[in-house]
Design a protein around this motif. Structure first.
Motif, short mmCIF file in Angstrom:
data_model
loop_
_atom_site.label_atom_id
_atom_site.label_comp_id
_atom_site.label_asym_id
_atom_site.label_seq_id
_atom_site.Cartn_x
_atom_site.Cartn_y
_atom_site.Cartn_z
N VAL A 191 3.06 -10.19 7.09
CA VAL A 191 2.93 -8.79 7.47
C VAL A 191 3.78 -7.91 6.58
O VAL A 191 3.38 -6.84 6.15
CB VAL A 191 3.31 -8.60 8.96
CG1 VAL A 191 3.40 -7.12 9.30
CG2 VAL A 191 2.29 -9.30 9.85
N GLY A 192 5.01 -8.36 6.27
CA GLY A 192 5.87 -7.59 5.39
C GLY A 192 5.25 -7.38 4.03
O GLY A 192 5.32 -6.29 3.47
N LEU A 199 2.04 -7.32 3.30
CA LEU A 199 0.94 -6.37 3.45
C LEU A 199 1.46 -4.95 3.59
O LEU A 199 0.88 -4.00 3.05
CB LEU A 199 0.07 -6.74 4.66
CG LEU A 199 -0.79 -7.99 4.50
CD1 LEU A 199 -1.50 -8.31 5.81
CD2 LEU A 199 -1.83 -7.80 3.39
N ASP A 200 2.53 -4.79 4.33
CA ASP A 200 3.12 -3.47 4.49
C ASP A 200 3.58 -2.91 3.15
O ASP A 200 3.40 -1.72 2.85
CB ASP A 200 4.31 -3.52 5.46
CG ASP A 200 3.88 -3.65 6.91
OD1 ASP A 200 2.69 -3.42 7.17
OD2 ASP A 200 4.73 -3.98 7.75
N ARG A 201 4.20 -3.78 2.34
CA ARG A 201 4.66 -3.32 1.03
C ARG A 201 3.47 -2.94 0.13
O ARG A 201 3.52 -1.95 -0.58
CB ARG A 201 5.52 -4.40 0.37
CG ARG A 201 6.89 -4.58 1.02
CD ARG A 201 7.78 -5.47 0.19
NE ARG A 201 7.33 -6.85 0.18
CZ ARG A 201 7.66 -7.76 1.09
NH1 ARG A 201 8.46 -7.42 2.09
NH2 ARG A 201 7.23 -9.00 1.00
N ALA A 221 0.56 -1.90 1.16
CA ALA A 221 0.00 -0.65 1.69
C ALA A 221 0.85 0.55 1.26
O ALA A 221 0.32 1.61 0.92
CB ALA A 221 -0.09 -0.72 3.22
N THR A 222 2.17 0.37 1.27
CA THR A 222 3.07 1.45 0.85
C THR A 222 2.84 1.81 -0.62
O THR A 222 2.83 2.98 -1.00
CB THR A 222 4.54 1.03 1.06
OG1 THR A 222 4.75 0.79 2.46
CG2 THR A 222 5.49 2.11 0.59
N ASP A 265 -0.40 3.70 -0.97
CA ASP A 265 -0.25 5.07 -0.47
C ASP A 265 0.46 5.98 -1.47
O ASP A 265 0.43 7.21 -1.33
CB ASP A 265 0.53 5.07 0.85
CG ASP A 265 -0.31 4.60 2.02
OD1 ASP A 265 -1.55 4.60 1.88
OD2 ASP A 265 0.26 4.25 3.06
N SER A 275 7.00 5.37 -3.52
CA SER A 275 6.86 4.38 -2.44
C SER A 275 8.13 4.26 -1.62
O SER A 275 8.08 3.90 -0.44
CB SER A 275 6.51 3.01 -3.03
OG SER A 275 7.59 2.47 -3.78
N THR A 322 5.80 -6.82 -6.10
CA THR A 322 4.59 -6.61 -5.30
C THR A 322 3.46 -6.08 -6.16
O THR A 322 2.30 -6.52 -6.03
CB THR A 322 4.88 -5.62 -4.15
OG1 THR A 322 5.98 -6.10 -3.38
CG2 THR A 322 3.67 -5.47 -3.25
#
Length: 255
Positions: A13-14, A16-18, A20-21, A24, A42, A52
């Motif tokens: 999850v971490g 994926l969060d990175r 996604a950030t 964005d 970011s 990443t």
């Protein structure tokens, strides 16, 4: 001893969060970013951003032809598979073509995503409009005709969410007070279309109308966007409203 599924989940999850950030960090005004700019936008540590981003390049999520990162082709390939947006685009596309043939100014189809509008389709012919978002790009909902056309019919909670994100000024003409902004939304149903008068880009205006689904819910908006001198409400407004109404009937009656 191998990690359990529960131990491994936070790591996944971490990651994926990175990712996604990092995704964005890109928008219509930041299509290519150096590593330093990607770090700044970011908010991630430099080493984390670099690690990443390199992994995302291997996956095709990012591309780096020289010293700048950009969204990779794989993301575009995946995005068109989203069934709801793809179906919406396919239904609306003939009406976008008809509208463009009538006005000869850039036409767009957009959907609301959080407090931003995602451009699902765009037809601009040979007229260059570099200040406008490409397909897949986003614009702030609060200062775009597409956003207002949708928000005028959206649930109050959705409108409140956009307000909570802030009515930031993109230009000197952006409406930044809540009362004035809500008056703009309230005027849309009677008029039949929403307006953006150089609030996103100086010299560019937009007239947009909502597209509804089978239950009467607003699902998207389509617009005519271009040089302010050419985007005249008395000429363009009725055409946009008629195209949106026809697209709504087709979308609601599909299947």
């Amino acid at each position: 001893m191998s990690p359990t599924e529960g131990d491994a989940a936070p790591v996944a999850v971490g990651g994926l969060d990175r990712a996604a950030t990092i995704l964005d960090a890109f928008d219509a005004h930041h299509r290519e970013l150096t590593l330093a700019a990607l770090v700044a936008r970011s908010g991630l540590p430099r080493s984390t951003t670099h690690r990443t981003a390199e992994r995302m390049i291997r996956l095709g999520w990012l591309d780096k032809p020289a010293d700048r990162y950009r969204i990779g082709n794989r993301m575009s390939e995946i995005s068109v598979l989203a069934p709801a947006r793809q179906e919406l685009r396919e239904v609306a596309l003939p009406f976008l073509h008809d509208l463009y043939a009538a006005v000869r100014i850039c036409v767009q189809l957009g959907v609301l995503d959080g407090d931003r509008i995602v451009v699902v389709e765009r037809i601009s012919g040979h007229r260059p409009m570099p200040m406008l978002s490409q397909v897949g790009g986003t614009v702030p909902a609060h200062c775009s005709g597409l956003g207002r056309a949708i928000l005028a019919y959206a649930d109050p909670a959705v409108v409140d969410r956009v307000l909570a994100a802030g009515l930031s000024a993109r230009t000197s003409r952006t409406i930044v007070t809540e009362n004035a902004w809500r008056r703009e939304l309230a005027a849309v149903p009677d008029r039949g279309w929403a307006c953006d008068r150089e609030e996103g880009d100086i010299g560019v205006s937009c007239i947009a109308a909502p597209l509804f689904g089978p239950a009467g819910e607003v699902v998207a908006a389509l617009s005519v966007t271009g040089p302010s001198a050419a985007v005249r409400a008395d000429r363009v407004g009725p055409a946009v409203r008629l195209a949106a109404a026809a697209a709504s009937r087709a979308y609601s009656g599909r299947g």
